[in-house]
Design an enzyme around this catalytic site. Structure first.
Site, PDB file in Angstrom:
ATOM      1  N   HIS A 123      -8.060   3.010  -3.466  1.00  0.00           N
ATOM      2  CA  HIS A 123      -9.106   3.023  -2.440  1.00  0.00           C
ATOM      3  C   HIS A 123     -10.239   4.218  -2.723  1.00  0.00           C
ATOM      4  CE1 HIS A 123      -6.254   2.173   1.081  1.00  0.00           C
ATOM      5  NE2 HIS A 123      -5.827   1.296   0.188  1.00  0.00           N
ATOM      6  N   GLU A 152       0.829  -1.198  -0.014  1.00  0.00           N
ATOM      7  CA  GLU A 152      -0.159   0.009  -0.066  1.00  0.00           C
ATOM      8  C   GLU A 152       0.931   1.191  -0.010  1.00  0.00           C
ATOM      9  OE1 GLU A 152      -3.525   0.822   2.704  1.00  0.00           O
ATOM     10  OE2 GLU A 152      -2.271   2.252   3.490  1.00  0.00           O
TER      11      GLU A 152
END
Length: 308
Positions: free
Chosen positions: A78, A19
């Protein structure tokens, strides 16, 4: 249909992914391309990119996704419902698809400071998942968040698991978990979601333990995580006086303690990855914190991947 189905890969082997977050400065953004190139050496199955509340950094988010694509890797963006209308969501998702970004982590998102509602057309991630499926069919592969200790806004773990089942029923493909250091709780949760009929693969989110203040902040202010004995002992052993949040701590051994804590924290993270892998989870999703050197050391030490 999404060009690359991560869930298909999970049927064959354990995933490795990272991430990243969009830096707030031009210098940070220019440095990120180097970080991406270093992470590429591990051939990650995807790299996810965070998305600010209300989409305030959506432009930077998309830029990072493009950087990942340019490096010939799969970006997973996201996406939150915060301050988003149905039409706005539709337009943004079309823009992602036009750029070849067809993997998404569907989230409610954190409320903006001083507010107690999403301020948009949807209240929950379940609504967003259903909307994406209704509007775009299977053009997106959809990940959803899972909380092994229960989301702090949910009244009980059982209620949280019921919501996770609803996300699956609404069309979600797989789970990315919130950080969890309590391995016994994770095992309980994994068993409980399977009993609840949740068959989605589980990709485990792991935050490297590198900094005292950041570790405590993520555990207590964001997720309500239990800090297991071993982690608490490491924090206590290298405690920075008067506290690690002080901008100018008076601790005489400050730099040495920071270095010792980071070393112990990385060893702790490696052991945690070992434990998760031994449980047969479907993937390890490492929060890289935009720090490729630390991630490289962790990946190499736990033997998950060999650099090519």
């Amino acid at each position: 249909m999404a060009a690359v189905k991560l869930t298909d890969i999970m049927k064959k082997r354990q995933l490795l992914s990272f991430e990243l977050f969009p830096p707030k400065t031009e210098k940070g953004m220019s440095n990120l391309s180097g970080t991406i190139e270093h992470l590429r050496e591990f051939h990650p199955d995807y790299i996810s990119v965070t998305y600010g509340a209300g989409g305030g950094n959506v432009g930077a988010n998309r830029e990072v996704c493009r950087m990942i694509q340019k490096a010939e890797m799969v970006p997973v963006t996201h996406f939150t419902v915060i301050r988003n209308t149905k039409e706005g969501i539709k337009e943004q998702l079309k823009a992602y698809l036009d750029e070849g970004i067809d993997h998404i982590l569907a989230l409610r998102g954190d409320f903006p400071r001083g507010e107690n509602s999403t301020g948009g057309d949807f209240k929950y991630a379940t609504d967003l998942v259903r909307f994406i499926r209704n509007e775009f069919g299977d053009r997106f592969e959809i990940a959803v968040a899972g909380s092994p200790e229960g989301h702090i806004a949910c009244r009980s773990l059982e209620a949280d698991i019921a919501v996770l089942r609803q996300k699956q029923d609404n069309g979600a493909d797989y789970i990315m978990t919130q950080l969890c250091w309590n391995m016994e709780q994770f095992k309980y949760w994994l068993d409980a979601i399977r009993k609840a009929g949740i068959t989605m693969p589980v990709d485990v989110g792991i935050m490297p333990v590198l900094d005292q203040a950041a570790t405590i902040n993520m555990a207590l202010s964001r997720n309500g995580c239990v800090m297991e004995r071993e982690l608490s002992r490491i924090i206590s052993k290298y405690w920075i006086f008067p506290n690690p949040f002080d901008k100018e701590p008076f601790d005489d051994a400050l730099e040495q303690k920071k270095a010792d804590f980071k070393k112990a924290g990385m060893e702790y993270t490696i052991r945690q990855i070992d434990k998760y892998r031994s449980l047969g989870v479907d993937g390890i999703h490492l929060y890289a914190l935009n720090k490729w050197k630390d991630v490289t050391e962790i990946i190499n030490a736990c033997g998950m991947c060999t650099r090519v």
